[in-house]
Design an enzyme around this catalytic site. Sequence first.
Site, PDB file in Angstrom:
ATOM      1  N   HIS A  85      41.054  43.023  36.364  1.00  9.56           N
ATOM      2  CA  HIS A  85      40.588  41.974  35.449  1.00  9.56           C
ATOM      3  C   HIS A  85      39.234  42.276  34.803  1.00  9.56           C
ATOM      4  CE1 HIS A  85      38.230  41.037  39.002  1.00  9.56           C
ATOM      5  NE2 HIS A  85      37.438  40.315  38.243  1.00  9.56           N
TER       6      HIS A  85
HETATM    7  N1  UDP Z   1      42.873  36.645  44.698  1.00  2.00           N
HETATM    8  C1  UDP Z   1      43.806  35.625  44.792  1.00  2.00           C
HETATM    9  N2  UDP Z   1      44.925  35.706  44.015  1.00  2.00           N
HETATM   10  C2  UDP Z   1      45.178  36.751  43.178  1.00  2.00           C
HETATM   11  C3  UDP Z   1      44.200  37.785  43.099  1.00  2.00           C
HETATM   12  C4  UDP Z   1      43.054  37.701  43.861  1.00  2.00           C
HETATM   13  O1  UDP Z   1      43.625  34.674  45.549  1.00  2.00           O
HETATM   14  O2  UDP Z   1      46.208  36.755  42.503  1.00  2.00           O
HETATM   15  C5  UDP Z   1      41.640  36.540  45.510  1.00  2.00           C
HETATM   16  C6  UDP Z   1      41.286  37.756  46.355  1.00  2.00           C
HETATM   17  O3  UDP Z   1      41.892  37.679  47.635  1.00  2.00           O
HETATM   18  C7  UDP Z   1      39.770  37.686  46.444  1.00  2.00           C
HETATM   19  C8  UDP Z   1      39.378  37.053  45.133  1.00  2.00           C
HETATM   20  O4  UDP Z   1      40.558  36.441  44.606  1.00  2.00           O
HETATM   21  O5  UDP Z   1      39.354  36.820  47.470  1.00  2.00           O
HETATM   22  C9  UDP Z   1      38.862  38.098  44.196  1.00  2.00           C
HETATM   23  O6  UDP Z   1      38.711  37.552  42.971  1.00  2.00           O
HETATM   24  P1  UDP Z   1      38.565  38.422  41.649  1.00  2.00           P
HETATM   25  O7  UDP Z   1      39.181  39.750  41.866  1.00  2.00           O
HETATM   26  O8  UDP Z   1      39.056  37.566  40.532  1.00  2.00           O
HETATM   27  O9  UDP Z   1      36.976  38.522  41.479  1.00  2.00           O
HETATM   28  P2  UDP Z   1      35.899  39.553  42.032  1.00  2.00           P
HETATM   29  O10 UDP Z   1      36.053  39.636  43.508  1.00  2.00           O
HETATM   30  O11 UDP Z   1      36.122  40.858  41.333  1.00  2.00           O
HETATM   31  O12 UDP Z   1      34.592  38.938  41.646  1.00  2.00           O
END
Ligand code: UDP
Length: 396
Positions: free
Chosen positions: A220
Amino acid sequence: MTIVLLVGARPNFIKAAPLWRAFSRIRSARTWLVHTGQHQHPDMCGVFFEELGLPRPLRCGPPEDMLAQRPPTRAALAAYLEPLLRALQPDWLVVIGDVTSTAAGAWAAYRTGVRLAHVEAGLRCGLMHMAEEQNRILTDHLAHALFATESSAVANLLREGIAPERIHFVGNVLIDALLQTLPLAEKKSWPEVLRRYALPAQSILPDKAWTSGYALCTFHRAETVDNPVALQHLVRLLQGIGQQMPLLFPVHPRTERRLRQWKLWASLQACPSIALLRPVGYSDFVCLQKNARVVLTDSGGIQEETTVLGIPCLTLRPRTERPITLQYGTNMLMDLQHPNAILAQLRQWWSAAAPFPTPPRPPLWDGQAAERIAQILATLSLRERSTARSEYSALP
Ligand code: UDP
């Protein structure tokens, strides 16, 4: 003690849940959960509030139709938060992570003189062009209490001149959420999760090919999905992976928008061994991670979750702000420019005879980080009040 706990995007909602519970246990604390509306798609927002037991938040941000047109800027979100902070006059504004809402909150706290606490402080990847890195630095340098997840973060903050007494090494609230959710996730069946989230046009699955397991991927970040050339490389890589192993891909709304805009969606959808899913709820996603043979991502949090779950993770980024995940051996960084090396690594993990050994957990990733944060904020508030009282009584 009055606390405003600010959330705006998916990873914030997940990390806010243990904080909300820990703040609720402090008798003298009154907590307001405030949502900027940065993520408002039901699959990215509502589902997490329901599942993680968060109360209905106070909504403070641009109206939904404006947010639907384009993502909000830090300044736009901060302009809505300032009057709220002036009205509530909390002892603390607690912001989490590195999303636009985090930095907007930091800026609004600075402008209104509210004390700021940053959860997940000090993480640095050294790539200043990344919006997340800018958000991290801005927020840390405006914060009064900085809560770090790993020792590299503490070292980064000290190197940048942050006063040591402001820095608290407390562990990781995402891992609190993961450990709280794991028992429920372990009761779920991944084929059932897959069927529930599969996009309607997919004739899924899981068929015989899936009996040997699957790889799981998520993407993303702007650097991966907002650049048509990089996105084309990614689609080609995923198609190559799909020829070797079944691949589950819960698609972030931003990624879906870009794939459709640049006419790449149909070719992914046509791959028989790639299952495109809607974004998945938290316990369902933990179930998919737990049962995956390998994970491929550009996410921050997933690097940490796979470290605790002991699932090999390939992160398609040049650097990580979470170096402990590399040290513990579950995470590896690779460049989208080298698809053959990525395929070779995935194949090696896939065909390993023994399951990946579960590493020990990094220090303080024990499910108690939110409790530590709540206790520290309460102690700091008490200290602040008694200092104010003694200064008052010293007046002539
Ligand atoms: N996650 C979720 N559903 C999904 C994809 C990710 O619940 O379809 C959770 C994942 O387990 C983690 C969090 O979302 O806890 C990560 O979010 P994201 O990748 O959007 O953001 P980042 O961590 O890169 O800031």
